[in-house]
Design a protein around this motif. Structure first.
Motif, PDB file in Angstrom:
ATOM      1  N   VAL A   4      12.893  18.050   8.064  1.00 52.93           N
ATOM      2  CA  VAL A   4      11.489  17.631   8.048  1.00 52.93           C
ATOM      3  C   VAL A   4      11.419  16.296   8.767  1.00 52.93           C
ATOM      4  CG1 VAL A   4       9.509  17.033   6.615  1.00 52.93           C
ATOM      5  CG2 VAL A   4      11.074  18.818   5.867  1.00 52.93           C
ATOM      6  N   ASP A   5      10.757  16.278   9.910  1.00 50.82           N
ATOM      7  CA  ASP A   5      10.720  15.091  10.756  1.00 50.82           C
ATOM      8  C   ASP A   5       9.275  14.654  10.969  1.00 50.82           C
ATOM      9  OD1 ASP A   5      11.427  13.057  12.459  1.00 50.82           O
ATOM     10  OD2 ASP A   5      11.734  14.346  14.191  1.00 50.82           O
ATOM     11  N   GLY A   6       8.943  13.471  10.494  1.00 54.27           N
ATOM     12  CA  GLY A   6       7.612  12.917  10.694  1.00 54.27           C
ATOM     13  C   GLY A   6       7.650  11.823  11.745  1.00 54.27           C
ATOM     14  N   VAL A  51       7.053  17.890  11.607  1.00 51.31           N
ATOM     15  CA  VAL A  51       7.628  19.150  12.074  1.00 51.31           C
ATOM     16  C   VAL A  51       8.650  19.616  11.048  1.00 51.31           C
ATOM     17  CG1 VAL A  51       8.939  20.254  13.908  1.00 51.31           C
ATOM     18  CG2 VAL A  51       7.294  18.483  14.477  1.00 51.31           C
ATOM     19  N   VAL A  52       8.570  20.881  10.665  1.00 47.30           N
ATOM     20  CA  VAL A  52       9.510  21.486   9.723  1.00 47.30           C
ATOM     21  C   VAL A  52      10.258  22.583  10.468  1.00 47.30           C
ATOM     22  CG1 VAL A  52       9.755  22.686   7.521  1.00 47.30           C
ATOM     23  CG2 VAL A  52       7.882  21.074   7.851  1.00 47.30           C
ATOM     24  N   LEU A  53      11.587  22.459  10.535  1.00 46.14           N
ATOM     25  CA  LEU A  53      12.364  23.492  11.197  1.00 46.14           C
ATOM     26  C   LEU A  53      13.694  23.717  10.513  1.00 46.14           C
ATOM     27  CD1 LEU A  53      14.669  22.041  13.316  1.00 46.14           C
ATOM     28  CD2 LEU A  53      12.565  21.509  14.465  1.00 46.14           C
ATOM     29  N   GLN A  54      14.224  24.911  10.717  1.00 42.84           N
ATOM     30  CA  GLN A  54      15.528  25.231  10.177  1.00 42.84           C
ATOM     31  C   GLN A  54      16.556  24.575  11.089  1.00 42.84           C
ATOM     32  OE1 GLN A  54      16.482  29.389  10.065  1.00 42.84           O
ATOM     33  NE2 GLN A  54      17.754  29.121   8.263  1.00 42.84           N
ATOM     34  N   ALA A  55      17.430  23.747  10.523  1.00 37.87           N
ATOM     35  CA  ALA A  55      18.278  22.865  11.321  1.00 37.87           C
ATOM     36  C   ALA A  55      19.272  23.609  12.204  1.00 37.87           C
ATOM     37  CB  ALA A  55      19.011  21.889  10.412  1.00 37.87           C
ATOM     38  N   HIS A  56      19.944  24.606  11.698  1.00 43.18           N
ATOM     39  CA  HIS A  56      21.008  25.215  12.493  1.00 43.18           C
ATOM     40  C   HIS A  56      20.524  26.241  13.506  1.00 43.18           C
ATOM     41  CE1 HIS A  56      20.612  27.847   8.993  1.00 43.18           C
ATOM     42  NE2 HIS A  56      21.134  28.808   9.717  1.00 43.18           N
ATOM     43  N   ARG A  77       3.891  17.332   1.057  1.00 45.26           N
ATOM     44  CA  ARG A  77       3.568  18.427   0.136  1.00 45.26           C
ATOM     45  C   ARG A  77       3.404  19.745   0.890  1.00 45.26           C
ATOM     46  NH1 ARG A  77      -0.575  15.319  -1.679  1.00 45.26           N
ATOM     47  NH2 ARG A  77       0.229  13.694  -2.992  1.00 45.26           N
ATOM     48  N   ARG A  78       2.737  19.676   2.044  1.00 49.11           N
ATOM     49  CA  ARG A  78       2.581  20.884   2.863  1.00 49.11           C
ATOM     50  C   ARG A  78       3.927  21.386   3.354  1.00 49.11           C
ATOM     51  NH1 ARG A  78      -1.906  20.332   7.308  1.00 49.11           N
ATOM     52  NH2 ARG A  78      -1.344  22.516   7.561  1.00 49.11           N
ATOM     53  N   ALA A  79       4.833  20.468   3.733  1.00 46.33           N
ATOM     54  CA  ALA A  79       6.174  20.859   4.185  1.00 46.33           C
ATOM     55  C   ALA A  79       6.938  21.542   3.058  1.00 46.33           C
ATOM     56  CB  ALA A  79       6.937  19.639   4.694  1.00 46.33           C
ATOM     57  N   ILE A  80       6.834  21.012   1.845  1.00 44.63           N
ATOM     58  CA  ILE A  80       7.513  21.616   0.697  1.00 44.63           C
ATOM     59  C   ILE A  80       6.940  23.010   0.425  1.00 44.63           C
ATOM     60  CG2 ILE A  80       7.837  21.425  -1.801  1.00 44.63           C
ATOM     61  CD1 ILE A  80       8.053  18.371  -1.321  1.00 44.63           C
ATOM     62  N   GLY A  81       5.635  23.159   0.595  1.00 48.62           N
ATOM     63  CA  GLY A  81       5.021  24.482   0.434  1.00 48.62           C
ATOM     64  C   GLY A  81       5.547  25.484   1.449  1.00 48.62           C
TER      65      GLY A  81
END
Length: 113
Positions: A4-6, A51-56, A77-81
Motif C-alpha cells: 500500500v503506497d500513498g 495504490v494497492v498492489l500485490q507485491a510479487h 480504510r478503503r485499502a483494507i477493504g
C-alpha cells in the motif's frame, strides 16, 4: 504480500491567458487538486494517491486519491477493504495477508487515532 503506497504530488499552475477572443479560462486541476502542504516540492496545489498492489506479481488491486492533503485514514480504510475482499475472493483468511505500508503511511501517524 500486499503493498500500500500513498503519495502526495504537487502540481504547478500556469497563468491563464485572458482576452476577448478566447473563451472563459478554467483549470483542469480544480476537480482533483486543492491547496495543501507541498513539503519541499514546488507547486501551487497538491493531490494524494494511494495504490494497492500485490507485491510479487505487481497486480493492481486498487488506486484512489483525493484533492489537497487527502484523507489518509479514509484511503487506508478503503485499502483494507480492497485487501479483505481480495483475500475473501482467493479463499484466504485476511489474517494471513501481509501488508507493507510505504510513502505517506511509512511513519504510522495515519494509523493512530
Amino acid at each position: 504480500m500486499i503493498d500500500v503506497d500513498g503519495t502526495r504530488q504537487a502540481a504547478r499552475q500556469r497563468a491563464l491567458p485572458q482576452t476577448d477572443a478566447l473563451p472563459a479560462p478554467h483549470r483542469r486541476f480544480d476537480q482533483v487538486c486543492a491547496p495543501g502542504y507541498h513539503g519541499r516540492k514546488q507547486g501551487e496545489v497538491v493531490r494524494t494517491r494511494t495504490v494497492v498492489l500485490q507485491a510479487h506479481t505487481h497486480q493492481l488491486l486498487g488506486t484512489f486519491g483525493g484533492p489537497g492533503n487527502g484523507d489518509y485514514r479514509g484511503e487506508l480504510r478503503r485499502a483494507i477493504g480492497v485487501i479483505t475482499s481480495y483475500a475473501t475472493h482467493l479463499g484466504v483468511a485476511p489474517a494471513f495477508m501481509l501488508v507493507r505500508l510505504d510513502g505517506l503511511y511509512g511513519d504510522a501517524a495515519p494509523l493512530l487515532g
